[in-house]
Design a protein around this motif. Structure first.
Motif, PDB file in Angstrom:
ATOM      1  N   UNK A 172       0.778  -1.314  -0.110  1.00 41.81           N
ATOM      2  CA  UNK A 172      -0.127  -0.022   0.164  1.00 41.81           C
ATOM      3  C   UNK A 172       0.817   1.078   0.042  1.00 41.81           C
ATOM      4  N   UNK A 173       0.519   2.206  -0.745  1.00 42.00           N
ATOM      5  CA  UNK A 173       1.347   3.220  -0.894  1.00 42.00           C
ATOM      6  C   UNK A 173       1.159   4.227   0.355  1.00 42.00           C
ATOM      7  N   UNK A 174      -0.035   4.045   1.010  1.00 39.79           N
ATOM      8  CA  UNK A 174      -0.182   4.871   2.320  1.00 39.79           C
ATOM      9  C   UNK A 174       0.299   4.450   3.705  1.00 39.79           C
ATOM     10  N   UNK A 175       0.389   3.017   3.454  1.00 32.18           N
ATOM     11  CA  UNK A 175       0.621   2.134   4.863  1.00 32.18           C
ATOM     12  C   UNK A 175       1.886   1.180   4.850  1.00 32.18           C
ATOM     13  N   UNK A 176       2.353   0.816   3.666  1.00 40.60           N
ATOM     14  CA  UNK A 176       3.340  -0.086   3.247  1.00 40.60           C
ATOM     15  C   UNK A 176       2.916  -1.399   3.614  1.00 40.60           C
ATOM     16  N   UNK A 177       1.865  -1.763   4.194  1.00 38.15           N
ATOM     17  CA  UNK A 177       1.247  -3.071   4.637  1.00 38.15           C
ATOM     18  C   UNK A 177       1.224  -3.714   3.095  1.00 38.15           C
ATOM     19  N   UNK A 178       1.651  -5.153   3.319  1.00 32.92           N
ATOM     20  CA  UNK A 178       1.443  -5.847   1.802  1.00 32.92           C
ATOM     21  C   UNK A 178       0.081  -6.007   1.376  1.00 32.92           C
ATOM     22  N   UNK A 179      -0.192  -5.773   0.264  1.00 39.82           N
ATOM     23  CA  UNK A 179      -1.581  -6.132  -0.342  1.00 39.82           C
ATOM     24  C   UNK A 179      -1.506  -7.124  -1.539  1.00 39.82           C
ATOM     25  N   UNK A 195      -3.470  -9.838   0.210  1.00 45.14           N
ATOM     26  CA  UNK A 195      -3.629  -9.591   1.631  1.00 45.14           C
ATOM     27  C   UNK A 195      -5.052  -8.762   1.835  1.00 45.14           C
ATOM     28  N   UNK A 196      -5.644  -8.749   2.857  1.00 44.09           N
ATOM     29  CA  UNK A 196      -6.576  -7.860   3.490  1.00 44.09           C
ATOM     30  C   UNK A 196      -6.401  -7.641   4.949  1.00 44.09           C
ATOM     31  N   UNK A 197      -6.663  -6.478   5.509  1.00 47.00           N
ATOM     32  CA  UNK A 197      -6.302  -6.327   6.849  1.00 47.00           C
ATOM     33  C   UNK A 197      -7.653  -5.727   7.485  1.00 47.00           C
ATOM     34  N   UNK A 198      -7.799  -6.087   8.859  1.00 43.68           N
ATOM     35  CA  UNK A 198      -8.988  -5.465   9.753  1.00 43.68           C
ATOM     36  C   UNK A 198      -8.294  -4.045   9.856  1.00 43.68           C
ATOM     37  N   UNK A 199      -9.423  -3.351  10.167  1.00 42.44           N
ATOM     38  CA  UNK A 199      -9.316  -2.062  10.622  1.00 42.44           C
ATOM     39  C   UNK A 199      -8.906  -2.242  11.995  1.00 42.44           C
ATOM     40  N   UNK A 200      -7.795  -1.271  12.507  1.00 41.91           N
ATOM     41  CA  UNK A 200      -7.583  -1.399  13.925  1.00 41.91           C
ATOM     42  C   UNK A 200      -8.523  -0.761  15.149  1.00 41.91           C
ATOM     43  N   UNK A 201      -9.677  -1.342  14.817  1.00 42.55           N
ATOM     44  CA  UNK A 201     -10.644  -0.896  15.980  1.00 42.55           C
ATOM     45  C   UNK A 201     -10.517  -1.585  17.239  1.00 42.55           C
ATOM     46  N   UNK A 202     -10.904  -0.920  18.513  1.00 39.95           N
ATOM     47  CA  UNK A 202     -10.897  -1.772  19.668  1.00 39.95           C
ATOM     48  C   UNK A 202     -11.196  -3.129  19.809  1.00 39.95           C
ATOM     49  N   UNK A 203     -12.368  -3.421  19.035  1.00 40.52           N
ATOM     50  CA  UNK A 203     -12.705  -4.839  18.712  1.00 40.52           C
ATOM     51  C   UNK A 203     -11.694  -5.863  18.272  1.00 40.52           C
ATOM     52  N   UNK A 204     -11.316  -5.043  16.842  1.00 37.98           N
ATOM     53  CA  UNK A 204     -10.246  -6.102  16.715  1.00 37.98           C
ATOM     54  C   UNK A 204      -8.885  -6.282  17.365  1.00 37.98           C
ATOM     55  N   UNK A 205      -8.499  -5.270  17.826  1.00 36.91           N
ATOM     56  CA  UNK A 205      -7.441  -5.382  18.598  1.00 36.91           C
ATOM     57  C   UNK A 205      -7.621  -6.290  19.928  1.00 36.91           C
ATOM     58  N   UNK A 206      -8.621  -6.110  20.398  1.00 35.07           N
ATOM     59  CA  UNK A 206      -8.944  -7.215  21.597  1.00 35.07           C
ATOM     60  C   UNK A 206      -8.750  -8.412  21.294  1.00 35.07           C
ATOM     61  N   UNK A 207      -9.005  -9.020  20.098  1.00 33.07           N
ATOM     62  CA  UNK A 207      -8.719 -10.336  19.402  1.00 33.07           C
ATOM     63  C   UNK A 207      -7.410 -10.905  19.857  1.00 33.07           C
TER      64      UNK A 207
END
Length: 109
Positions: free
Chosen positions: A57-64, A81-93
């Motif tokens: 990704x040009x904005x995050x450098x995470x692999x796409x 690759x897809x990435x979940x947004x870093x919400x509180x619920x996702x991070x809690x997992x």
């Protein structure tokens, strides 16, 4: 460790160095709505696989997207690759419970 400067997420030890060492092929295609940078790596990057291509990704450098070259010179089917947004619920997992009989130690900065 690669840090997503927009959301504070991290992607694997050594990935930032991997990205820095690759030959940048230039602006990549738009993949799943994200503008990408295409990176090329030779067979020494990941032993035993041969040349590889990453789109980050040009904005995050995470692999796409990822591809590797087969021994006959053709390219493998792309792996996206897809990435979940870093919400509180996702991070809690990502928080693991300390098993009974073990002691949780303080985390390091």
């Amino acid at each position: 460790m690669l840090v997503n400067r927009h959301a504070g997420t991290r992607f694997g030890p050594g990935f930032e160095e991997f990205v820095a060492e690759q030959s940048t092929a230039g602006r990549g295609e738009v993949i799943n709505g994200q503008t990408t940078i295409e990176l090329l790596g030779d067979e020494e990057v990941i032993p035993l696989t041969g040349p590889v291509r990453f789109w980050v990704s040009e904005g995050t450098y995470l692999p796409v997207r990822y591809q590797q070259q087969n021994s006959d010179g053709t390219w493998s089917a792309p792996a996206d690759f897809t990435w979940l947004p870093p919400t509180g619920e996702n991070l809690a997992q990502l928080k693991a419970a300390v098993p009974e009989g073990f002691t949780q130690l303080p985390s390091h900065p």
